[in-house]
Write an enzyme that holds these catalytic residues in place. Structure first.
Site, PDB file in Angstrom:
ATOM      1  N   SER A 275     -86.917 -71.075 -16.828  1.00 18.05           N
ATOM      2  CA  SER A 275     -87.122 -72.529 -16.755  1.00 18.05           C
ATOM      3  C   SER A 275     -85.777 -73.160 -16.425  1.00 18.05           C
ATOM      4  O   SER A 275     -84.749 -72.497 -16.471  1.00 18.05           O
ATOM      5  CB  SER A 275     -87.593 -73.064 -18.106  1.00 18.05           C
ATOM      6  OG  SER A 275     -86.504 -73.103 -19.022  1.00 18.05           O
ATOM      7  N   ASP A 276     -85.759 -74.429 -16.106  1.00 13.76           N
ATOM      8  CA  ASP A 276     -84.466 -75.104 -16.039  1.00 13.76           C
ATOM      9  C   ASP A 276     -84.074 -75.498 -17.463  1.00 13.76           C
ATOM     10  O   ASP A 276     -84.856 -75.359 -18.411  1.00 13.76           O
ATOM     11  CB  ASP A 276     -84.484 -76.297 -15.072  1.00 13.76           C
ATOM     12  CG  ASP A 276     -83.064 -76.617 -14.575  1.00 13.76           C
ATOM     13  OD1 ASP A 276     -82.094 -76.134 -15.199  1.00 13.76           O
ATOM     14  OD2 ASP A 276     -82.914 -77.338 -13.568  1.00 13.76           O
ATOM     15  N   CYS A 277     -82.849 -75.991 -17.580  1.00 11.14           N
ATOM     16  CA  CYS A 277     -82.262 -76.219 -18.897  1.00 11.14           C
ATOM     17  C   CYS A 277     -83.102 -77.205 -19.736  1.00 11.14           C
ATOM     18  O   CYS A 277     -83.146 -78.395 -19.427  1.00 11.14           O
ATOM     19  CB  CYS A 277     -80.861 -76.768 -18.677  1.00 11.14           C
ATOM     20  SG  CYS A 277     -79.811 -76.604 -20.076  1.00 11.14           S
TER      21      CYS A 277
END
Ligand code: BGC
Length: 732
Positions: A275-277
């Site tokens: 996932s992104d942050c």
């Protein structure tokens, strides 16, 4: 008997010994052998990525095997320390160390958009190779790059991180960067895993505002935004990162369509997806899920393997398995993908293999890297204007006033995402020019103004310096941190009072060369109209000052071409070269009932593919070896390129194609090939482009990749708006 002995041996061995024992086995079998030993908590741990830890809780979770990878931790010392904690865990599964090595690790190269302006995929690949070599010597085994998002809105600050607006160019560059980062093969000690991000369509966020929604037709998604990701898959990219945006109402982190149907389904992708942050829990704020548990459920079901810093997986997956909402098989699939990469990288055989102090020091100080950064910076610069051949500058004792907030700046030249880069390594424009010209030129300096401030008290000294000089070189633009994540701007003009400063200097009547630095196309019409010469230098990295000096004095003849359209006005955005003819075709400004604006022309300030050289190139003698082709055939289009000017130089020749009539209306031009050609003065070369069925294909209404028989127009030129040669041909 033999089997019994082996089983007894296996029982007697600890986890790591078992793995060591199995070293000669295929990776899949080694992965399974580890998986069999893992508890559910340890499996979930592999799906958990955390940032740097200093507290006991963090340390303990690594020691328990509840962390699979870390981000930001880098440098041999820190990486070793964290890996040592993982080696205290029951199964001693090594950690991955991911970091944003975007345009260099220690040696900082031009920002990615700048590199893309070189249209030089070999140089871009070499730049990524060097970044990987330095990062891999510093404990990092995974870069969160390349960003392959097509970006057509310069208000979006992250346009700086990609390859610009075009799908074909973007796909070539995506491939070059993946191959560069990953080297010959994962497992080599100088190779890092690449990560194609942000999946998908992040570059199309509404209104150019970061983290925003994306509403997009499937057709546009497939035609324009997905191909660079597919190119990354084809190049063997080890990992994918999803994006912060929603796509048609579904957050990308939980998009079944993107992650399961397309990536792991249609494309049969075997790497893993992160996932992104924090984007998993951000789905709560989007209003897509009720709570962290729901977020974890939606993300894992939709194919997101690793949770970057949300903690949603470690907190909730065990419970979700107990409730039978998530199967162990699903978790196993994610874990296997991650373990596979850890084996491939050689981390099970030696968890510290990226941690060699001597190799780190050597990589950081390799003169070859510095030289490559210089060459890449030279190649990235785009000469936008050069009235009366003011450049290159022949030094003969003149006085030159160096004016502007970016003349002495160092940090800004590195742009955003500077990994382990340090300001001390940067050569400023001032240093570059004074070093280059030595005593042959007398330089004076006045800053004139700051980038963002309103203070104009420095104008008088700057004007005075200009008056006393024979000519002026100004360095203007954005701060290095004004593009990148979370830096969208509604007004993409030059910030602060810089335009007024330029006007005041220009009013002295002295010739003015303007070096512009930015991570995006800016709108700068007064400067475009009135400067004598303009060099767009993006953020050129550590060697930027030297590269600018080499271009200004002619040691390097500029060869960069814009990878993105420069609008005349913010109101034209999104403006790309490959728009449509429409039912009311535009012919000229001011003509009513055409697809147009009443207040500005449709044309850009500078078109995609545009860039000047100190020399001139002539395109002539286009010959097609056939005027029609079958789908299985090809047409070779050859022409002569001649350097008719006085300087040796390189030209990026561009091939565009238009499909005259199609079941899905086609853009007026699509870039389909390009070559960067070096020619001595007076030299000619025959250049050949080969047109095959692939170059004539598009996604039809059923989203099938097809070509349709009919007439096509082939256009060859030096920019998207400067077509020199054209011819029609037929696909039968
Ligand atoms: C960015 C990613 C980056 C990640 C890790 C996020 O905020 O969107 O591009 O890789 O942080 O630093």
């Amino acid at each position: 008997m033999y089997r019994i002995k082996i089983s007894l041996l296996i029982i007697a061995l600890t986890g790591t010994q078992l793995i060591a024992y199995a070293q000669h086995k295929p990776i899949n079998q080694r992965v399974d052998s580890v998986l069999r030993l893992m508890t559910l908590d340890e499996k979930i741990g592999q799906l958990n990525q955390i940032g740097p830890v200093s507290d006991t809780a963090g340390v303990n979770s690594i020691k328990r095997g509840y962390v699979g990878s870390m981000l930001v931790v880098h440098g041999v010392k820190d990486v070793k320390q964290m890996q040592a904690l993982a080696m205290q865990s029951r199964l001693k599964i090594p950690l991955l160390f991911g970091y944003d090595v975007i345009h260099g690790y220690k040696t900082i190269f031009p920002v990615p958009l700048g590199e893309s302006a070189s249209w030089d995929t070999a140089a871009i690949r070499a730049s990524a190779r060097i970044a990987a070599t330095e990062a891999a010597a510093s404990g990092v085994n995974w870069t969160f790059a390349p960003m392959v998002d097509i970006a057509r809105d310069p208000r979006w600050g992250r346009i700086v991180e990609g390859a610009g607006e075009d799908t074909y160019l973007g796909s070539q560059i995506a491939k070059a960067r993946v191959l560069g980062f990953q080297g010959k093969k994962l497992g080599d000690v100088d190779a890092v895993m690449a990560c194609a991000k942000h999946f998908a369509a992040y570059g199309a966020v509404s209104a150019g505002r970061d983290y925003n929604d994306v509403e997009m037709s499937d057709h546009q998604l497939w035609e324009t935004y997905l191909p660079p990701f597919k190119a990354a898959v084809d190049a063997g990219v080890a990992t994918f990162m999803s994006s912060f945006n929603t796509l048609n109402g579904v957050p990308a982190a939980a998009s079944n369509y993107l992650q399961r149907d397309i990536l792991k389904g249609k494309w049969n992708y075997k790497g893993f997806v992160i996932s992104d942050c924090g984007s998993i829990t951000q789905m709560i704020s989007w209003g897509y899920v009720a709570d962290e548990k729901d977020a974890a459920l939606k993300a894992i079901l939709s194919g997101c393997d690793v949770d970057m810093t949300s903690n949603a997986y470690v907190h909730n997956l065990k419970q979700l398995v107990a409730e039978k909402k998530v199967s162990v098989a699903l978790i196993d699939d994610a874990v296997k993908r991650i373990l596979y990469k850890k084996f491939e990288l050689g981390l099970f055989d030696d968890p510290y293999r990226f941690c060699d102090e001597k190799r780190q020091a050597d990589a950081w100080n390799d003169p070859v890297h510095k030289d490559a950064a210089l060459q890449m910076a030279e190649r990235s610069m785009v000469l936008l204007k050069n009235q009366n051949h003011l450049l290159p500058l022949h030094a003969h004792g003149q006085t030159i006033a160096l004016i502007g907030p970016l003349i002495k700046s160092k940090h800004d030249l590195q742009g955003s995402w500077i990994a382990a880069g340090v300001e001390e390594r940067v050569l400023s424009v001032y240093d570059g020019l004074t070093k280059k010209f030595g005593n042959n030129v007398h330089f004076t300096y006045a800053k004139g103004a700051d980038i963002k401030e309103n203070d104009t008290t420095g104008f008088a000294t700057a004007v005075q310096a200009a008056r006393q000089a024979d000519m002026v070189i100004m360095a203007l633009g954005e701060n290095g941190d004004m593009s990148g994540e979370s830096t969208s701007r509604a007004d993409i003009g030059l910030p602060g009072r810089q335009v007024e400063l330029f006007n005041a200097i220009k009013a002295t009547g002295k010739p003015v060369v303007v070096v512009l630095m930015a991570g995006r196309p800016l709108v700068f019409n007064e400067i475009a109209d009135n400067a004598d010469a303009i060099l767009y230098a993006w953020f050129p990295g550590d060697e930027g000052g030297a590269a600018i000096a080499n271009v200004i004095n002619g040691d390097y003849n500029p060869s960069g071409k814009l990878p993105v359209t420069f609008p005349l006005s913010v109101g034209q955005i999104p403006l790309t070269y490959n728009g449509y003819q429409t039912g009311h075709p535009y012919t000229a400004f001011g003509v009513p009932f055409q697809s147009r604006y009443t207040d500005v022309p449709n044309t850009p300030r500078y078109a995609f593919g545009y860039g000047l050289s100190y020399t001139d190139f002539k395109y002539s003698n286009l010959i097609l070896d056939k005027t029609s082709m079958a789908k299985v055939g090809v047409i070779n289009a050859s022409f002569t390129l001649t350097n008719t000017g006085k300087y040796a130089g390189e030209e990026v020749v561009q091939l565009y194609i238009n499909d005259a009539i199609a079941s899905v209306v086609q853009p007026m031009k699509k870039l389909k090939d390009f070559k960067k050609v070096a020619l001595q003065p007076g030299e000619s070369k025959t250049i050949t482009f080969t047109i095959d069925n692939e170059k004539l294909s598009f996604y039809n209404q059923q989203l099938q990749w097809v070509s349709e028989p009919g007439i096509f127009k082939l256009m060859i030129g030096s920019a998207s708006d400067d077509i020199m040669l054209q011819s029609d041909f037929e696909l039968k």
